[in-house]
Motif scaffolding. Structure first.
Motif, PDB file in Angstrom:
ATOM      1  N   UNK A 191      28.916  67.410  -7.301  1.00 10.91           N
ATOM      2  CA  UNK A 191      29.699  68.308  -6.456  1.00 10.91           C
ATOM      3  C   UNK A 191      28.781  69.323  -5.789  1.00 10.91           C
ATOM      4  N   UNK A 192      28.914  69.437  -4.471  1.00 13.77           N
ATOM      5  CA  UNK A 192      28.193  70.446  -3.709  1.00 13.77           C
ATOM      6  C   UNK A 192      29.173  71.530  -3.286  1.00 13.77           C
ATOM      7  N   UNK A 193      28.676  72.751  -3.166  1.00 18.40           N
ATOM      8  CA  UNK A 193      29.529  73.887  -2.817  1.00 18.40           C
ATOM      9  C   UNK A 193      29.007  74.568  -1.563  1.00 18.40           C
ATOM     10  N   UNK A 194      29.931  74.990  -0.727  1.00 12.96           N
ATOM     11  CA  UNK A 194      29.608  75.838   0.414  1.00 12.96           C
ATOM     12  C   UNK A 194      30.295  77.176   0.185  1.00 12.96           C
ATOM     13  N   UNK A 195      29.504  78.214  -0.003  1.00 17.27           N
ATOM     14  CA  UNK A 195      30.042  79.538  -0.314  1.00 17.27           C
ATOM     15  C   UNK A 195      29.848  80.469   0.872  1.00 17.27           C
ATOM     16  N   UNK A 196      30.908  81.196   1.207  1.00 14.27           N
ATOM     17  CA  UNK A 196      30.829  82.220   2.251  1.00 14.27           C
ATOM     18  C   UNK A 196      31.248  83.534   1.602  1.00 14.27           C
ATOM     19  N   UNK A 197      30.304  84.460   1.411  1.00 17.76           N
ATOM     20  CA  UNK A 197      30.591  85.665   0.626  1.00 17.76           C
ATOM     21  C   UNK A 197      31.514  86.652   1.324  1.00 17.76           C
ATOM     22  N   UNK A 198      31.474  86.730   2.643  1.00 14.75           N
ATOM     23  CA  UNK A 198      32.309  87.701   3.361  1.00 14.75           C
ATOM     24  C   UNK A 198      32.732  87.078   4.679  1.00 14.75           C
ATOM     25  N   UNK A 199      33.971  86.639   4.737  1.00 16.63           N
ATOM     26  CA  UNK A 199      34.425  85.894   5.903  1.00 16.63           C
ATOM     27  C   UNK A 199      34.799  86.837   7.046  1.00 16.63           C
ATOM     28  N   UNK A 200      34.572  86.339   8.255  1.00 13.70           N
ATOM     29  CA  UNK A 200      34.933  87.066   9.471  1.00 13.70           C
ATOM     30  C   UNK A 200      35.923  86.216  10.268  1.00 13.70           C
ATOM     31  N   UNK A 201      36.458  86.807  11.304  1.00 13.07           N
ATOM     32  CA  UNK A 201      37.404  86.067  12.127  1.00 13.07           C
ATOM     33  C   UNK A 201      36.758  84.814  12.714  1.00 13.07           C
ATOM     34  N   UNK A 202      35.469  84.905  13.045  1.00 10.40           N
ATOM     35  CA  UNK A 202      34.774  83.768  13.655  1.00 10.40           C
ATOM     36  C   UNK A 202      34.524  82.627  12.675  1.00 10.40           C
ATOM     37  N   UNK A 203      34.738  82.844  11.374  1.00 12.44           N
ATOM     38  CA  UNK A 203      34.519  81.787  10.375  1.00 12.44           C
ATOM     39  C   UNK A 203      35.685  80.817  10.275  1.00 12.44           C
ATOM     40  N   UNK A 204      36.815  81.144  10.885  1.00 14.05           N
ATOM     41  CA  UNK A 204      37.969  80.254  10.789  1.00 14.05           C
ATOM     42  C   UNK A 204      37.676  78.937  11.504  1.00 14.05           C
ATOM     43  N   UNK A 205      38.182  77.837  10.947  1.00 16.09           N
ATOM     44  CA  UNK A 205      37.963  76.505  11.497  1.00 16.09           C
ATOM     45  C   UNK A 205      38.065  75.464  10.396  1.00 16.09           C
ATOM     46  N   UNK A 206      37.683  74.233  10.708  1.00 14.09           N
ATOM     47  CA  UNK A 206      37.706  73.132   9.744  1.00 14.09           C
ATOM     48  C   UNK A 206      36.280  72.765   9.377  1.00 14.09           C
ATOM     49  N   UNK A 207      36.000  72.732   8.074  1.00 11.55           N
ATOM     50  CA  UNK A 207      34.656  72.442   7.567  1.00 11.55           C
ATOM     51  C   UNK A 207      34.634  71.037   6.970  1.00 11.55           C
ATOM     52  N   UNK A 208      33.642  70.259   7.393  1.00 13.72           N
ATOM     53  CA  UNK A 208      33.508  68.878   6.931  1.00 13.72           C
ATOM     54  C   UNK A 208      32.212  68.728   6.144  1.00 13.72           C
ATOM     55  N   UNK A 209      32.313  68.014   5.023  1.00 11.61           N
ATOM     56  CA  UNK A 209      31.155  67.633   4.230  1.00 11.61           C
ATOM     57  C   UNK A 209      30.742  66.230   4.661  1.00 11.61           C
ATOM     58  N   UNK A 210      29.455  66.040   4.977  1.00 11.50           N
ATOM     59  CA  UNK A 210      28.946  64.737   5.408  1.00 11.50           C
ATOM     60  C   UNK A 210      27.823  64.300   4.475  1.00 11.50           C
ATOM     61  N   UNK A 211      27.833  63.008   4.103  1.00 13.01           N
ATOM     62  CA  UNK A 211      26.838  62.451   3.182  1.00 13.01           C
ATOM     63  C   UNK A 211      26.148  61.272   3.860  1.00 13.01           C
ATOM     64  N   UNK A 212      24.821  61.316   3.880  1.00  6.71           N
ATOM     65  CA  UNK A 212      24.025  60.206   4.402  1.00  6.71           C
ATOM     66  C   UNK A 212      23.404  59.461   3.229  1.00  6.71           C
ATOM     67  N   UNK A 213      23.793  58.185   3.053  1.00  9.42           N
ATOM     68  CA  UNK A 213      23.282  57.363   1.950  1.00  9.42           C
ATOM     69  C   UNK A 213      23.539  55.908   2.267  1.00  9.42           C
ATOM     70  N   UNK A 214      22.650  55.031   1.799  1.00  7.24           N
ATOM     71  CA  UNK A 214      22.794  53.583   1.956  1.00  7.24           C
ATOM     72  C   UNK A 214      22.981  53.185   3.418  1.00  7.24           C
ATOM     73  N   UNK A 215      22.288  53.859   4.328  1.00  6.98           N
ATOM     74  CA  UNK A 215      22.333  53.500   5.731  1.00  6.98           C
ATOM     75  C   UNK A 215      23.602  53.898   6.450  1.00  6.98           C
ATOM     76  N   UNK A 216      24.410  54.759   5.838  1.00  2.00           N
ATOM     77  CA  UNK A 216      25.659  55.173   6.467  1.00  2.00           C
ATOM     78  C   UNK A 216      25.819  56.684   6.353  1.00  2.00           C
ATOM     79  N   UNK A 217      26.627  57.251   7.263  1.00  2.00           N
ATOM     80  CA  UNK A 217      26.988  58.662   7.206  1.00  2.00           C
ATOM     81  C   UNK A 217      28.500  58.734   7.041  1.00  2.00           C
ATOM     82  N   UNK A 218      28.942  59.342   5.945  1.00  2.00           N
ATOM     83  CA  UNK A 218      30.361  59.428   5.624  1.00  2.00           C
ATOM     84  C   UNK A 218      30.810  60.879   5.655  1.00  2.00           C
ATOM     85  N   UNK A 219      32.036  61.103   6.166  1.00  2.00           N
ATOM     86  CA  UNK A 219      32.584  62.441   6.265  1.00  2.00           C
ATOM     87  C   UNK A 219      33.752  62.599   5.291  1.00  2.00           C
ATOM     88  N   UNK A 220      33.890  63.815   4.765  1.00  2.00           N
ATOM     89  CA  UNK A 220      35.036  64.135   3.932  1.00  2.00           C
ATOM     90  C   UNK A 220      36.272  64.373   4.789  1.00  2.00           C
TER      91      UNK A 220
END
Length: 268
Positions: A191-220
Protein backbone atom coordinates in the motif's frame (compact mmCIF):
# COMPACT_ATOMS: atom_id res chain seq x y z
CA UNK A 1 23.69 -41.39 -52.34
CA UNK A 2 20.88 -43.58 -51.05
CA UNK A 3 18.71 -42.36 -48.20
CA UNK A 4 17.00 -44.74 -45.79
CA UNK A 5 14.58 -43.89 -43.00
CA UNK A 6 13.99 -45.87 -39.80
CA UNK A 7 17.56 -47.17 -39.79
CA UNK A 8 19.55 -48.90 -37.10
CA UNK A 9 19.92 -45.47 -35.50
CA UNK A 10 17.54 -45.24 -32.59
CA UNK A 11 16.46 -41.79 -31.42
CA UNK A 12 13.70 -40.33 -29.28
CA UNK A 13 10.59 -39.93 -31.42
CA UNK A 14 7.33 -38.04 -31.26
CA UNK A 15 7.14 -34.60 -29.64
CA UNK A 16 9.19 -33.18 -26.79
CA UNK A 17 8.20 -29.97 -25.01
CA UNK A 18 10.30 -27.30 -23.38
CA UNK A 19 9.71 -23.69 -22.42
CA UNK A 20 11.58 -20.60 -23.55
CA UNK A 21 14.84 -20.53 -21.60
CA UNK A 22 14.65 -24.22 -20.74
CA UNK A 23 16.98 -27.08 -21.58
CA UNK A 24 16.37 -30.35 -23.39
CA UNK A 25 18.38 -33.41 -24.42
CA UNK A 26 17.54 -35.18 -27.69
CA UNK A 27 18.91 -38.71 -27.40
CA UNK A 28 20.32 -40.81 -30.21
CA UNK A 29 21.74 -44.35 -29.88
CA UNK A 30 23.53 -46.55 -32.41
CA UNK A 31 25.16 -49.95 -32.50
CA UNK A 32 28.91 -49.48 -32.31
CA UNK A 33 29.41 -52.73 -34.26
CA UNK A 34 27.66 -51.43 -37.39
CA UNK A 35 29.60 -50.45 -40.47
CA UNK A 36 28.48 -46.82 -40.25
CA UNK A 37 31.39 -44.44 -39.82
CA UNK A 38 29.76 -40.99 -39.52
CA UNK A 39 26.93 -39.86 -37.23
CA UNK A 40 25.18 -36.53 -37.66
CA UNK A 41 22.38 -34.31 -36.36
CA UNK A 42 20.03 -32.47 -38.71
CA UNK A 43 17.52 -29.73 -38.01
CA UNK A 44 14.52 -29.09 -40.24
CA UNK A 45 12.12 -26.27 -39.49
CA UNK A 46 8.57 -26.52 -40.79
CA UNK A 47 8.58 -25.66 -44.47
CA UNK A 48 12.39 -25.50 -44.60
CA UNK A 49 15.27 -27.68 -45.69
CA UNK A 50 17.38 -29.85 -43.37
CA UNK A 51 20.46 -28.16 -41.89
CA UNK A 52 23.47 -30.16 -40.71
CA UNK A 53 24.28 -29.32 -37.09
CA UNK A 54 27.20 -31.68 -36.39
CA UNK A 55 29.03 -34.70 -37.78
CA UNK A 56 30.99 -37.27 -35.77
CA UNK A 57 33.55 -39.63 -37.27
CA UNK A 58 33.32 -42.98 -35.53
CA UNK A 59 37.06 -43.53 -35.18
CA UNK A 60 37.92 -39.96 -34.19
CA UNK A 61 37.95 -38.96 -30.54
CA UNK A 62 37.28 -35.32 -31.45
CA UNK A 63 33.97 -33.96 -32.60
CA UNK A 64 33.82 -32.06 -35.86
CA UNK A 65 31.95 -28.85 -35.10
CA UNK A 66 30.44 -27.16 -38.12
CA UNK A 67 30.39 -23.39 -38.55
CA UNK A 68 26.64 -23.38 -37.82
CA UNK A 69 27.19 -25.05 -34.45
CA UNK A 70 30.08 -22.71 -33.65
CA UNK A 71 27.70 -19.77 -34.02
CA UNK A 72 25.14 -21.38 -31.72
CA UNK A 73 26.89 -22.19 -28.43
CA UNK A 74 23.56 -23.09 -26.86
CA UNK A 75 23.76 -26.41 -28.75
CA UNK A 76 26.23 -29.14 -27.81
CA UNK A 77 26.77 -32.76 -28.83
CA UNK A 78 27.50 -35.46 -26.26
CA UNK A 79 29.74 -38.06 -27.89
CA UNK A 80 30.32 -41.48 -26.32
CA UNK A 81 30.59 -45.01 -27.61
CA UNK A 82 27.14 -46.01 -28.85
CA UNK A 83 25.43 -42.64 -28.37
CA UNK A 84 25.26 -39.23 -29.98
CA UNK A 85 23.03 -36.91 -27.93
CA UNK A 86 22.14 -33.32 -28.79
CA UNK A 87 21.80 -30.87 -25.89
CA UNK A 88 19.95 -27.58 -26.31
CA UNK A 89 20.14 -24.99 -23.52
CA UNK A 90 18.33 -21.66 -23.13
CA UNK A 91 15.76 -22.78 -25.71
CA UNK A 92 14.38 -20.09 -28.01
CA UNK A 93 11.40 -20.04 -30.41
CA UNK A 94 13.73 -20.48 -33.39
CA UNK A 95 14.79 -23.87 -31.95
CA UNK A 96 11.33 -25.24 -32.70
CA UNK A 97 11.87 -27.82 -35.46
CA UNK A 98 12.18 -31.52 -36.30
CA UNK A 99 15.56 -33.01 -35.34
CA UNK A 100 16.93 -36.09 -37.08
CA UNK A 101 19.81 -38.25 -35.98
CA UNK A 102 21.55 -39.89 -38.94
CA UNK A 103 24.38 -42.22 -39.86
CA UNK A 104 26.24 -42.80 -43.11
CA UNK A 105 28.46 -45.43 -44.70
CA UNK A 106 29.37 -46.32 -48.29
CA UNK A 107 27.31 -43.41 -49.66
CA UNK A 108 24.25 -44.65 -47.78
CA UNK A 109 22.60 -42.13 -45.42
CA UNK A 110 20.20 -43.44 -42.77
CA UNK A 111 17.89 -41.37 -40.58
CA UNK A 112 16.14 -42.00 -37.33
CA UNK A 113 12.41 -41.35 -37.04
CA UNK A 114 12.93 -37.74 -36.02
CA UNK A 115 11.59 -35.82 -33.04
CA UNK A 116 9.72 -32.53 -33.02
CA UNK A 117 10.85 -30.00 -30.42
CA UNK A 118 8.03 -27.69 -29.33
CA UNK A 119 9.22 -24.52 -27.57
CA UNK A 120 6.41 -23.08 -25.48
CA UNK A 121 6.25 -19.43 -24.57
CA UNK A 122 5.97 -18.72 -20.85
CA UNK A 123 2.51 -17.93 -19.56
CA UNK A 124 1.75 -14.22 -19.49
CA UNK A 125 1.95 -12.86 -15.95
CA UNK A 126 -1.25 -11.73 -14.26
CA UNK A 127 -0.95 -7.93 -14.01
CA UNK A 128 -1.28 -6.12 -10.67
CA UNK A 129 -4.69 -5.07 -9.42
CA UNK A 130 -5.14 -1.59 -7.92
CA UNK A 131 -7.64 -0.52 -5.27
CA UNK A 132 -7.88 3.12 -4.16
CA UNK A 133 -9.48 4.25 -0.92
CA UNK A 134 -11.44 6.22 -0.07
CA UNK A 135 -13.56 6.75 -3.17
CA UNK A 136 -14.50 10.22 -1.89
CA UNK A 137 -12.50 12.19 0.68
CA UNK A 138 -14.26 15.18 2.25
CA UNK A 139 -12.11 17.35 4.45
CA UNK A 140 -12.37 20.89 5.84
CA UNK A 141 -10.21 23.63 4.43
CA UNK A 142 -6.75 23.62 6.05
CA UNK A 143 -6.94 20.08 7.47
CA UNK A 144 -4.92 17.02 6.40
CA UNK A 145 -6.00 14.09 4.24
CA UNK A 146 -4.50 10.70 3.28
CA UNK A 147 -5.28 8.75 0.12
CA UNK A 148 -4.36 5.06 -0.18
CA UNK A 149 -3.33 2.92 -3.15
CA UNK A 150 -3.37 -0.85 -2.47
CA UNK A 151 -1.58 -2.96 -5.07
CA UNK A 152 -2.07 -6.72 -5.40
CA UNK A 153 0.87 -7.99 -7.42
CA UNK A 154 -0.76 -10.96 -9.18
CA UNK A 155 2.01 -13.08 -10.73
CA UNK A 156 4.06 -10.08 -11.84
CA UNK A 157 7.53 -10.07 -10.29
CA UNK A 158 8.75 -6.79 -11.80
CA UNK A 159 9.68 -3.87 -9.58
CA UNK A 160 6.67 -1.60 -9.14
CA UNK A 161 6.84 2.05 -10.21
CA UNK A 162 4.05 4.06 -8.59
CA UNK A 163 2.84 7.51 -9.65
CA UNK A 164 0.07 9.83 -8.49
CA UNK A 165 -1.93 11.97 -10.92
CA UNK A 166 -4.47 14.71 -10.26
CA UNK A 167 -7.33 15.46 -12.63
CA UNK A 168 -9.07 18.78 -12.19
CA UNK A 169 -8.99 21.00 -15.29
CA UNK A 170 -6.44 18.62 -16.79
CA UNK A 171 -4.33 15.59 -15.90
CA UNK A 172 -1.06 16.41 -14.17
CA UNK A 173 1.65 14.51 -12.30
CA UNK A 174 1.46 15.06 -8.54
CA UNK A 175 3.96 12.66 -7.04
CA UNK A 176 6.27 10.20 -8.81
CA UNK A 177 7.67 6.87 -7.69
CA UNK A 178 10.92 8.25 -6.26
CA UNK A 179 9.00 10.43 -3.82
CA UNK A 180 6.34 7.91 -2.88
CA UNK A 181 6.42 6.46 0.63
CA UNK A 182 7.80 2.95 1.00
CA UNK A 183 5.22 0.15 0.62
CA UNK A 184 4.05 -1.81 3.57
CA UNK A 185 5.75 -5.20 3.79
CA UNK A 186 3.99 -8.10 2.11
CA UNK A 187 4.88 -10.65 -0.57
CA UNK A 188 1.74 -10.24 -2.69
CA UNK A 189 0.38 -6.80 -1.82
CA UNK A 190 1.55 -3.40 -0.70
CA UNK A 191 0.00 0.00 0.00
CA UNK A 192 1.25 3.44 -0.99
CA UNK A 193 -0.03 6.63 0.62
CA UNK A 194 -0.41 10.16 -0.66
CA UNK A 195 -0.59 12.59 2.25
CA UNK A 196 -1.56 16.25 2.03
CA UNK A 197 -0.97 17.95 5.40
CA UNK A 198 -2.92 21.17 4.75
CA UNK A 199 -5.41 21.25 1.93
CA UNK A 200 -6.29 24.36 -0.05
CA UNK A 201 -9.11 25.12 -2.42
CA UNK A 202 -6.80 24.38 -5.35
CA UNK A 203 -6.23 20.80 -4.07
CA UNK A 204 -9.77 19.72 -4.92
CA UNK A 205 -10.02 17.22 -7.80
CA UNK A 206 -9.70 13.51 -8.56
CA UNK A 207 -6.44 11.74 -7.68
CA UNK A 208 -5.39 8.60 -9.54
CA UNK A 209 -2.78 6.05 -8.51
CA UNK A 210 -0.86 4.60 -11.50
CA UNK A 211 1.40 1.51 -11.45
CA UNK A 212 3.94 0.63 -14.14
CA UNK A 213 4.84 -3.09 -14.09
CA UNK A 214 5.16 -6.02 -16.50
CA UNK A 215 5.15 -3.73 -19.54
CA UNK A 216 1.84 -2.09 -18.66
CA UNK A 217 0.59 1.04 -16.90
CA UNK A 218 -2.53 0.52 -14.78
CA UNK A 219 -4.68 3.19 -13.14
CA UNK A 220 -6.75 2.96 -9.97
CA UNK A 221 -10.42 3.95 -9.76
CA UNK A 222 -9.55 7.39 -8.38
CA UNK A 223 -10.19 9.31 -5.15
CA UNK A 224 -12.30 12.48 -5.31
CA UNK A 225 -11.02 15.13 -2.89
CA UNK A 226 -13.71 17.58 -1.85
CA UNK A 227 -12.79 20.66 0.22
CA UNK A 228 -15.59 21.56 2.64
CA UNK A 229 -15.88 25.29 3.45
CA UNK A 230 -18.09 26.72 6.19
CA UNK A 231 -21.25 28.41 4.86
CA UNK A 232 -20.85 32.20 4.75
CA UNK A 233 -24.56 32.64 5.48
CA UNK A 234 -24.09 30.90 8.80
CA UNK A 235 -21.40 33.42 9.72
CA UNK A 236 -23.69 36.30 8.75
CA UNK A 237 -26.54 34.93 10.86
CA UNK A 238 -24.25 34.51 13.83
CA UNK A 239 -22.99 38.09 13.47
CA UNK A 240 -26.56 39.42 13.20
CA UNK A 241 -27.68 37.57 16.32
CA UNK A 242 -24.62 38.75 18.21
CA UNK A 243 -25.40 42.33 17.19
CA UNK A 244 -29.02 41.96 18.28
CA UNK A 245 -27.93 40.47 21.59
CA UNK A 246 -25.46 43.28 22.14
CA UNK A 247 -28.12 45.91 21.39
CA UNK A 248 -30.52 44.17 23.77
CA UNK A 249 -27.95 44.19 26.55
CA UNK A 250 -27.24 47.86 25.97
CA UNK A 251 -30.95 48.68 26.07
CA UNK A 252 -31.37 46.78 29.31
CA UNK A 253 -28.44 48.64 30.85
CA UNK A 254 -29.86 51.97 29.65
CA UNK A 255 -33.31 51.18 31.03
CA UNK A 256 -31.77 50.14 34.35
CA UNK A 257 -29.82 53.36 34.59
CA UNK A 258 -32.97 55.44 33.83
CA UNK A 259 -34.97 53.54 36.44
CA UNK A 260 -32.33 54.11 39.11
CA UNK A 261 -32.15 57.81 38.24
CA UNK A 262 -35.93 58.20 38.45
CA UNK A 263 -36.09 56.47 41.84
CA UNK A 264 -33.36 58.68 43.29
CA UNK A 265 -35.04 61.82 41.94
CA UNK A 266 -38.31 61.01 43.69
CA UNK A 267 -36.54 60.30 46.94
CA UNK A 268 -35.03 63.77 46.96
Amino acid sequence: MAVLAHSSVIQDAGVVFTSVGGSVCLRCFYNSTTVASHYSWYKQRLGGNPVVLSTIYKFDTLRTRLVWLEKHPRLAVQRQEGLNHLHISDAQPEDEAVYFCGSSHNNVLEFGEGIFLKVQAPAAPIPPHITQTPAVARTPLGSSVTMNCSIHRGTCTDELCVYWFKHAHGLGLVLDADQSPSPEPGPQSCTFHLEKPSVHRSDSGTYFCAVAACGRVLFGNGTVLQIEEEDLRVHIKVLVWLSVLRMGVLLLLLCGCLLIYCLRSRGN
